[in-house]
Design a protein around this motif. Structure first.
Motif, PDB file in Angstrom:
ATOM      1  N   THR A   1       5.176  37.806 -43.168  1.00  0.00           N
ATOM      2  CA  THR A   1       5.977  38.244 -44.142  1.00  0.00           C
ATOM      3  C   THR A   1       5.438  39.523 -45.035  1.00  0.00           C
ATOM      4  OG1 THR A   1       5.011  36.844 -46.025  1.00  0.00           O
ATOM      5  CG2 THR A   1       6.584  35.566 -44.375  1.00  0.00           C
TER       6      THR A   1
ATOM      7  N   ALA B   1       1.925  33.121 -41.200  1.00  0.00           N
ATOM      8  CA  ALA B   1       3.363  33.640 -40.928  1.00  0.00           C
ATOM      9  C   ALA B   1       3.256  35.199 -41.190  1.00  0.00           C
ATOM     10  CB  ALA B   1       4.091  33.248 -42.608  1.00  0.00           C
TER      11      ALA B   1
ATOM     12  N   PHE C   1       2.363  28.998 -45.353  1.00  0.00           N
ATOM     13  CA  PHE C   1       1.991  30.326 -44.864  1.00  0.00           C
ATOM     14  C   PHE C   1       0.808  30.564 -43.944  1.00  0.00           C
ATOM     15  CE2 PHE C   1       4.524  31.068 -48.710  1.00  0.00           C
ATOM     16  CZ  PHE C   1       5.366  32.203 -48.352  1.00  0.00           C
TER      17      PHE C   1
ATOM     18  N   TRP D   1       5.153  33.266 -36.237  1.00  0.00           N
ATOM     19  CA  TRP D   1       3.961  33.095 -36.664  1.00  0.00           C
ATOM     20  C   TRP D   1       3.108  34.023 -36.059  1.00  0.00           C
ATOM     21  CZ3 TRP D   1       2.063  29.038 -40.324  1.00  0.00           C
ATOM     22  CH2 TRP D   1       3.123  28.633 -41.336  1.00  0.00           C
TER      23      TRP D   1
END
Length: 258
Positions: A137, A135, A103, A116
């Motif tokens: 998310t 990342a 991540f 990203w």
């Protein structure tokens, strides 16, 4: 799981030598059930100029309680044990990580993974360009908001763990809950953007909990001033539900970043 951590037999099998404070690894077991755990005794805390001695374990516990109360669910099950093999300390379930899932990373600007977000540009040991990235998310957005709430002064890339169970976890929350703004994190990618709806709902839930007996539960681990400042941070985020920007009064990113 918390009950097993609170009551189970502790067997220490090793130490994480890279940790700045004494961090021991082992298992806790009861009634034929055993889980791997991390144990951080208070006596092994390294003194810090801006965090009072002997308070890091209580701050770790407070971060877990806030995560659970709000529904962020980013901190592994955590308890305080008075009867640890090296005295009182924090005990937390060990997170087995999936090495295929990352991540946060430092890479060449030409090799940033698709989707990203770049946070910081730098240069490597030989002068080559590099960029700190993470990342984008929903789980990582929740963690970034959680860090603002608990005023996390040490969100390194290595403190973001991709669990083999598919969940995202944050660890090492001893440097949280300070009354001064000390947010230092590698997760700055959403500065100025609106908080997601689920994050706002979590903040509203936490605000309700703080108006009840939960504030007294936290008061067992941090000071009254720190609980009041926590409430003020939640109120500020609800009044202006956006990811904040660095204040400019201190380092915005922990060192080292990993």
């Amino acid at each position: 799981m918390p009950e097993l951590l609170r009551r189970g037999r502790i067997d220490i099998t090793g130490r994480l030598v890279d940790a700045s404070n004494a961090t021991l690894f082992g298992t806790v077991s009861a009634d034929g059930v055993a889980v791997k755990c991390v144990y951080k005794p208070v006596r092994g805390e390294r003194p810090l100029w801006d965090f009072p001695d002997g308070t890091l374990a209580g701050r770790e516990m407070s971060a877990f309680l806030v995560s659970e109360a709000a529904g962020f669910d980013v901190v592994p099950p955590t308890v305080l044990r008075e009867d640890g093999p090296f005295g009182p300390g924090m005990m937390q379930v060990w997170v087995d990580t999936d090495d295929e899932r990352e991540f946060v990373d430092v890479c060449s600007p030409k090799k940033v993974p698709q989707g990203w977000i770049g946070v910081l540009r730098a240069r490597g040991d030989r002068g080559e360009p590099a960029v700190l990235v993470h990342a984008d998310t929903p789980a990582l957005r929740r963690m970034a908001a959680f860090d603002v709430v608990v005023n996390n002064a040490d969100r390194k890339g290595g403190h973001v763990l991709a669990g083999t169970d598919g969940n995202l976890y944050g660890v090492d929350h001893g440097l949280t809950m300070h009354v001064e703004d000390k947010l230092r994190t590698v997760l700055w990618g959403w500065v100025g953007q609106p908080l997601p709806g689920d994050v706002v709902e979590a903040l509203e839930k936490l605000r309700t909990e703080l108006d009840g007996t939960f504030i007294d539960v936290l008061g067992e681990h941090i000071t009254r001033r720190e609980t009041r400042t926590l409430s003020a941070r939640v109120d500020a985020l609800l009044a202006d539900p956006r990811y904040p920007e660095p204040t400019g009064y201190g380092p915005a990113i922990p060192w080292p970043a990993f």
